[in-house]
Design an enzyme around this catalytic site. Structure first.
Site, PDB file in Angstrom:
ATOM      1  N   ASN A 152      -3.766  10.264  -7.275  1.00  0.00           N
ATOM      2  CA  ASN A 152      -3.144   8.974  -6.985  1.00  0.00           C
ATOM      3  C   ASN A 152      -4.170   7.907  -7.351  1.00  0.00           C
ATOM      4  O   ASN A 152      -5.112   7.659  -6.604  1.00  0.00           O
ATOM      5  CB  ASN A 152      -2.787   8.928  -5.491  1.00  0.00           C
ATOM      6  CG  ASN A 152      -2.147   7.622  -5.091  1.00  0.00           C
ATOM      7  OD1 ASN A 152      -2.010   6.705  -5.896  1.00  0.00           O
ATOM      8  ND2 ASN A 152      -1.746   7.527  -3.835  1.00  0.00           N
TER       9      ASN A 152
ATOM     10  N   ARG B 167       0.847  10.600  -9.073  1.00  0.00           N
ATOM     11  CA  ARG B 167       1.748   9.646  -8.444  1.00  0.00           C
ATOM     12  C   ARG B 167       1.862   8.431  -9.376  1.00  0.00           C
ATOM     13  O   ARG B 167       0.860   7.847  -9.768  1.00  0.00           O
ATOM     14  CB  ARG B 167       1.171   9.191  -7.105  1.00  0.00           C
ATOM     15  CG  ARG B 167       2.051   8.145  -6.485  1.00  0.00           C
ATOM     16  CD  ARG B 167       1.382   7.460  -5.333  1.00  0.00           C
ATOM     17  NE  ARG B 167       2.296   6.489  -4.769  1.00  0.00           N
ATOM     18  CZ  ARG B 167       1.914   5.414  -4.099  1.00  0.00           C
ATOM     19  NH1 ARG B 167       0.641   5.174  -3.918  1.00  0.00           N
ATOM     20  NH2 ARG B 167       2.804   4.578  -3.621  1.00  0.00           N
TER      21      ARG B 167
ATOM     22  N   HIS C  61       8.161   4.144  -2.022  1.00  0.00           N
ATOM     23  CA  HIS C  61       7.874   5.163  -1.002  1.00  0.00           C
ATOM     24  C   HIS C  61       8.855   6.331  -1.077  1.00  0.00           C
ATOM     25  O   HIS C  61       9.045   7.056  -0.106  1.00  0.00           O
ATOM     26  CB  HIS C  61       7.969   4.596   0.441  1.00  0.00           C
ATOM     27  CG  HIS C  61       6.925   3.597   0.790  1.00  0.00           C
ATOM     28  ND1 HIS C  61       7.209   2.475   1.555  1.00  0.00           N
ATOM     29  CD2 HIS C  61       5.601   3.545   0.499  1.00  0.00           C
ATOM     30  CE1 HIS C  61       6.085   1.781   1.709  1.00  0.00           C
ATOM     31  NE2 HIS C  61       5.106   2.392   1.081  1.00  0.00           N
TER      32      HIS C  61
ATOM     33  N   ARG D 166       2.218  -8.366   3.857  1.00  0.00           N
ATOM     34  CA  ARG D 166       3.339  -8.848   3.032  1.00  0.00           C
ATOM     35  C   ARG D 166       4.446  -9.433   3.909  1.00  0.00           C
ATOM     36  O   ARG D 166       4.747  -8.873   4.970  1.00  0.00           O
ATOM     37  CB  ARG D 166       3.927  -7.707   2.199  1.00  0.00           C
ATOM     38  CG  ARG D 166       3.028  -7.284   1.068  1.00  0.00           C
ATOM     39  CD  ARG D 166       3.587  -6.086   0.315  1.00  0.00           C
ATOM     40  NE  ARG D 166       2.567  -5.049   0.204  1.00  0.00           N
ATOM     41  CZ  ARG D 166       2.810  -3.784  -0.065  1.00  0.00           C
ATOM     42  NH1 ARG D 166       4.052  -3.360  -0.250  1.00  0.00           N
ATOM     43  NH2 ARG D 166       1.830  -2.923  -0.156  1.00  0.00           N
TER      44      ARG D 166
ATOM     45  N   GLU E  51       3.117  13.130   1.047  1.00  0.00           N
ATOM     46  CA  GLU E  51       3.563  12.821  -0.314  1.00  0.00           C
ATOM     47  C   GLU E  51       2.926  13.765  -1.334  1.00  0.00           C
ATOM     48  O   GLU E  51       3.557  14.137  -2.319  1.00  0.00           O
ATOM     49  CB  GLU E  51       3.201  11.366  -0.647  1.00  0.00           C
ATOM     50  CG  GLU E  51       4.065  10.381   0.140  1.00  0.00           C
ATOM     51  CD  GLU E  51       3.451   9.001   0.270  1.00  0.00           C
ATOM     52  OE1 GLU E  51       2.474   8.870   1.033  1.00  0.00           O
ATOM     53  OE2 GLU E  51       3.942   8.076  -0.366  1.00  0.00           O
TER      54      GLU E  51
END
Ligand code: ADP
Length: 396
Positions: free
Chosen positions: A7, A89, A178, A239, A382
């Site tokens: 990743n 990823r 996600h 965010r 993940e």
């Protein structure tokens, strides 16, 4: 069969090596400060190896990872041949990729095209892919996209109510992110509930630094809270999530900012950090709130309220729900946040049992015994999904 999962971020590279016969983690690690100086943390479980090593670019970092995997002291393999494949990823697959793919020159080109939609994420993902191709040309590489799980969303969920030409010409639509995490925890929820995945309506809440909710009907993502980019939806660490779009030009005028500066504020200085003025980390905000900081409390209240509103709207979207799943840093660890969110959901038949909810980082069904809608914590994984997809693709 060992699969290396990578990743790559702009200055970091997270990795895991998994044995895919047994689905066990052999080692995980992190290269940080790539392009600055370079720091490796290599964690085999029984021992952790840390070193400052020069990492001028991602290719140097990949070489350092391979050296660490092969190292006689702290490594886990004897030869590079033991790495059967690499799973990467990749954040944005646009409308092209509805599933994971074996990486070819064409796939690389399309990932590059999708960089316009994810300028912070796709370029470093691609750098990692190219570095591996260069160092391990004979090892198959697979791309697993954050967007792929959501690619089958219906048009009513992904279309923005703007001129349709913008969708046709510029591909402006909701993509969602996600996906790998939402897929993993929803499949795991079906296993825990002992019911067929295809027959369940599940709402998954991935609450980490970035956060999104997903409605999964019969194993298919039918709606999700992030949009064209990961800025839409929930209030996150830094965010803003959903806002009135007019805010952008209003802030530009009032604060004398450029469009880019304003977007930076919405991405990096907003969310619970913006409201609380304390931190983006829920541990700090929880602490401040317990000491009487009103803005910290306001941030937590707004956060939980927004998550609950999304869950409510997704129960409507699917005309029901069997389970609500909490995952990622906040979802797995913040007992208070889960408790507060669930208070809004009793009208739907979801009821949290405070005693069962008093748990961090472990799989638990924390519903009251009689609750119609089950509430679960499932730690996400993940990397395992990426390794499983990689294994499946190279078997073909
Ligand atoms: P990322 O999106 O970076 O992968 P994570 O899923 O690791 O993020 O989530 C990180 C966040 O999880 C932290 O910023 C923090 O707010 C939250 N977190 C971690 N541990 C706890 C805890 N014990 N209590 C509350 N929040 C926690």
């Amino acid at each position: 069969m060992d699969v290396l999962v990578l990743n790559c971020g702009s200055s970091s590279l997270k990795y895991q090596l998994l044995n895919m016969e047994t689905e066990t983690l052999l080692v995980k690690g992190l290269c940080e400060r790539i392009g600055i100086d370079g720091q490796l943390k290599h964690d085999r479980g029984d021992k952790v190896y840390e070193a400052a090593l020069p990492m001028p670019d991602h290719e140097a970092a990949v070489k350092i990872v391979l050296d660490a995997l092969l190292n006689p002291e702290h490594g886990v393999i004897k030869s590079m041949d033991e790495i059967t494949a690499v799973g990467h990823r990749v954040v944005h697959g646009g409308e092209h990729f509805t599933d994971s793919v074996l990486i070819t020159d064409d796939v690389e080109r399309i990932i590059e095209e999708c960089s316009a939609l994810a300028p912070l994420h796709n370029p470093p993902n691609l750098t990692g892919i190219r570095a591996c191709k260069h160092i391990m040309p004979a090892v198959p590489q697979v791309a697993v996209f954050d967007t792929a799980f959501h690619a089958g969303m219906p048009a009513k969920a992904y279309l923005y109510a703007i001129p349709y030409e913008y969708y046709e010409e510029h591909k402006i639509r909701k993509y969602g992110f996600h996906g790998t995490s939402h897929k993993y925890v929803s499949m795991r929820a079906a296993e825990i509930l002992g019911k067929p995945y295809k027959e369940l309506k599940i709402i998954t809440c991935h609450l980490g630094n970035g956060a999104s909710v997903c409605a999964i009907d019969g194993g298919r993502s039918v709606d999700t809270s992030m949009g064209l980019t990961p800025l839409e939806g929930l209030i996150m660490g830094t965010r803003s999530g959903d806002i009135d779009p007019v805010l952008v030009t209003f802030i530009m005028q009032k604060e004398n900012k450029t469009a880019q500066e304003t977007l930076d504020i919405l991405n990096k200085k907003s969310g619970v950090l913006g409201i609380s003025g304390v931190s983006s980390d829920f541990r700090d905000i929880g602490q401040a709130a317990s000491e009487g900081c009103e803005r910290a409390q306001a941030a937590l209240d707004a956060y939980c309220y927004r998550v609950a509103r999304y869950i409510g709207s997704y129960i409507t979207a699917m005309n029901g729900a069997d389970a609500i799943v909490f995952t990622a840093g906040v979802g797995e660890n913040s007992i208070q946040t889960r408790e507060e969110i669930c208070k809004y959901l009793t009208c739907f038949g979801a009821e949290a049992d405070s005693e069962k909810n008093n748990s961090r980082g472990a799989e638990v069904d924390f519903s009251k015994d009689h609750a119609k809608v089950r509430t679960l914590v499932i730690p996400t994984n993940e990397e395992l999904v990426i390794a499983r997809d990689t294994k499946q693709l190279i078997k073909k």
